[in-house]
Design an enzyme around this catalytic site. Structure first.
Site, short mmCIF file in Angstrom:
data_model
loop_
_atom_site.label_atom_id
_atom_site.label_comp_id
_atom_site.label_asym_id
_atom_site.label_seq_id
_atom_site.Cartn_x
_atom_site.Cartn_y
_atom_site.Cartn_z
N SER A 106 0.67 -1.16 -0.03
CA SER A 106 -0.11 0.02 0.09
C SER A 106 0.86 1.28 0.09
O SER A 106 0.30 2.30 -0.08
CB SER A 106 -1.06 0.04 1.36
N LYS A 109 0.04 3.84 -2.85
CA LYS A 109 -0.70 4.91 -2.75
C LYS A 109 -0.22 6.06 -2.58
O LYS A 109 -0.84 7.28 -3.05
CB LYS A 109 -1.86 4.73 -1.43
N SER A 292 -5.93 3.80 4.21
CA SER A 292 -5.35 2.96 3.16
C SER A 292 -6.45 2.33 2.40
O SER A 292 -6.69 1.17 2.45
CB SER A 292 -4.63 1.79 3.88
#
Length: 457
Positions: A106, A109, A292
């Site tokens: 993640s 991102k 997230s």
């Protein structure tokens, strides 16, 4: 959300400072922290890492910093790569396999968010609208806003108001009744997005486990089956069809008898009956980083493709994200297949992640500031909330570290910013695991805390 920028006190870097680059067979003697752990429990989270403040202290001595971090990494067999960069100068201060591509999870991102803010801008909003259709029907047209909600507005919400499906139904019903229409069919248009609803490298369990919904230009409450219950992650199999059914029910409550129709493409120039807009991109970025949020990350990536005139597919979104990074001079070391980081095929090097974070934190790109304000604060918010940074080994990072986490099976990553004990702002990226065995994210927290505790100037 109003963000205030601190005045900058910029001091020259110590002459001759150089990066200490360690090979797997080298290990420096660790030194104890030079300052006591700060008592930041009572400090407001917003006080940590002032926006655009590069710090007033000297950069840490690379050899001293390397001694502390290499001891925590644990030697040549450790499946960890790492880098620390001085934000003001862009100079690497610590490098352990920093150019080795790894699965970012993640922390992808951060890449997506920087590209979106740099291309569409922080004020950009995503529109969902209703237009007249053929044969007396209407068309619910998705623009790619997964935060569109059918839930009542909460005045105590921690985010700006999401676009309301109820408000859109009210607008549409008012327009229809004004023209004498009391019964309609609700068709729906998802043509803003192209291609498959899942990305290359997504595992088969992601959708049934509710990690993400099938990616669609039209969805309500991220396609959640029970959006009012955060503990329930299940998603509908057809977010767009479910949205049309919800909208038809809301129209009926507002006095217009309605039933859901079929997927079509709205006629160009069709008369608009109502429209609602998402929060600005700056708020979407803050949300997707703090929480997230996979669905919002995929939507944000597609906004980049649409801005650059490409189809809103996984492949085109990934391509245009890298185009934008190239314009910023930070595309090297980045290879992605999605916007959320769920793809196991993504590869990003630690040096690439740290440079991207550093650009977001620097003076020259204020439009990227939401990346900094969106990253969780160690020990306080989002995916870095307690119990992370509550144990003694990482407590020095509490309140002094902002970072994005990343977790997949056998992979853990952490990329962000920290002030060291001398007040210098540093960017870092730590990446652990190869997807084949267990990984302890606590080690990455300890590395970030070691930066915060280092009075190494």
């Amino acid at each position: 959300m109003v963000l205030s920028l601190s005045l900058l006190n910029v001091f020259a870097i110590a002459a001759g400072a150089a990066v200490v680059k360690l090979t797997p067979d080298q290990r420096l003697t660790p030194q104890p922290p030079s300052v006591a752990v700060r008592d930041l429990v009572r400090a407001p989270a917003s006080a940590a890492i002032p926006v655009a403040d590069l710090g007033s202290g000297r950069p840490p001595n690379p050899s001293t910093l390397a001694g502390r971090l290499s001891a925590l990494i644990g030697g040549p067999r450790a499946k960890v790569s790492a880098v620390v960069i001085d934000v003001e100068t862009g100079r690497p201060l610590f490098d352990w396999h920093a150019d080795r591509p790894a699965t970012p999870a993640s922390t992808t991102k951060v890449v997506t968010s920087v590209a979106a803010l740099a291309s569409v801008g922080p004020a950009h909003r995503i529109t969902t609208q209703v237009v007249r259709g053929a044969g007396g029907g209407i068309v619910l047209v998705g623009g790619g806003d997964p935060t569109l909600t059918a839930l009542p507005t909460r005045p105590d919400a921690s985010h700006p108001p999401y676009a309301s499906l109820q408000d859109l139904a009210r607008q549409t019903a008012t327009a229809l009744k004004a023209s004498g229409v009391g019964r309609v069919r609700v068709d729906y248009d998802t043509s803003a997005y192209k291609g498959p609803p899942i990305a290359a490298g997504w595992k088969p369990n992601y959708l049934p486990d509710g990690e993400v919904a099938p990616v669609s230009a039209l969805a309500v409450d991220e396609g959640r089956v029970a959006p009012s219950d955060p503990s329930k992650k299940a998603r509908v199999s057809d977010p767009a069809g479910a949205a049309a059914k919800q909208f038809a029910r809301l129209l009926s409550k507002h006095g217009v008898s309605a039933k859901a129709g079929r997927r079509i493409v709205a006629q160009e120039g069709a008369v608009r009956l109502g429209a609602v807009q998402s929060p600005p991109m700056s708020a979407l970025v803050e949300h997707l980083l703090t929480e997230s949020d996979n669905d919002v990350a995929e939507a944000v990536a597609r906004q980049v493709a649409m801005k650059l005139g490409r189809p809103a597919t996984f492949a085109d979104a990934a391509h245009t994200v890298q185009q934008v990074l190239a314009r910023l001079g930070v595309a090297g070391g980045v290879s992605i297949n999605d916007g959320s980081g769920l793809s196991t095929r993504n590869r990003i090097s630690p040096i690439a992640l740290a440079r991207i974070v550093s650009v977001a934190a620097g003076e020259e790109r204020p439009e990227l500031r939401s990346v900094v304000t969106g990253m969780p604060i160690a020990g306080f918010s989002g995916t870095l909330s307690p119990p992370r940074y509550a144990v003694a080994a990482s407590r020095a990072g509490a309140g002094m570290v902002r970072a994005k986490t990343g977790t997949l099976a056998g992979v853990s990553t952490l990329a962000g910013l920290a002030y060291d004990a001398d007040g210098r702002l540093l960017a870092f990226a730590f990446m652990a695991g190869d997807g084949k065995g267990p990984v302890d994210p606590g080690k990455l927290d300890q590395l970030a805390a070691a930066i915060a505790a280092c009075g190494c100037g």
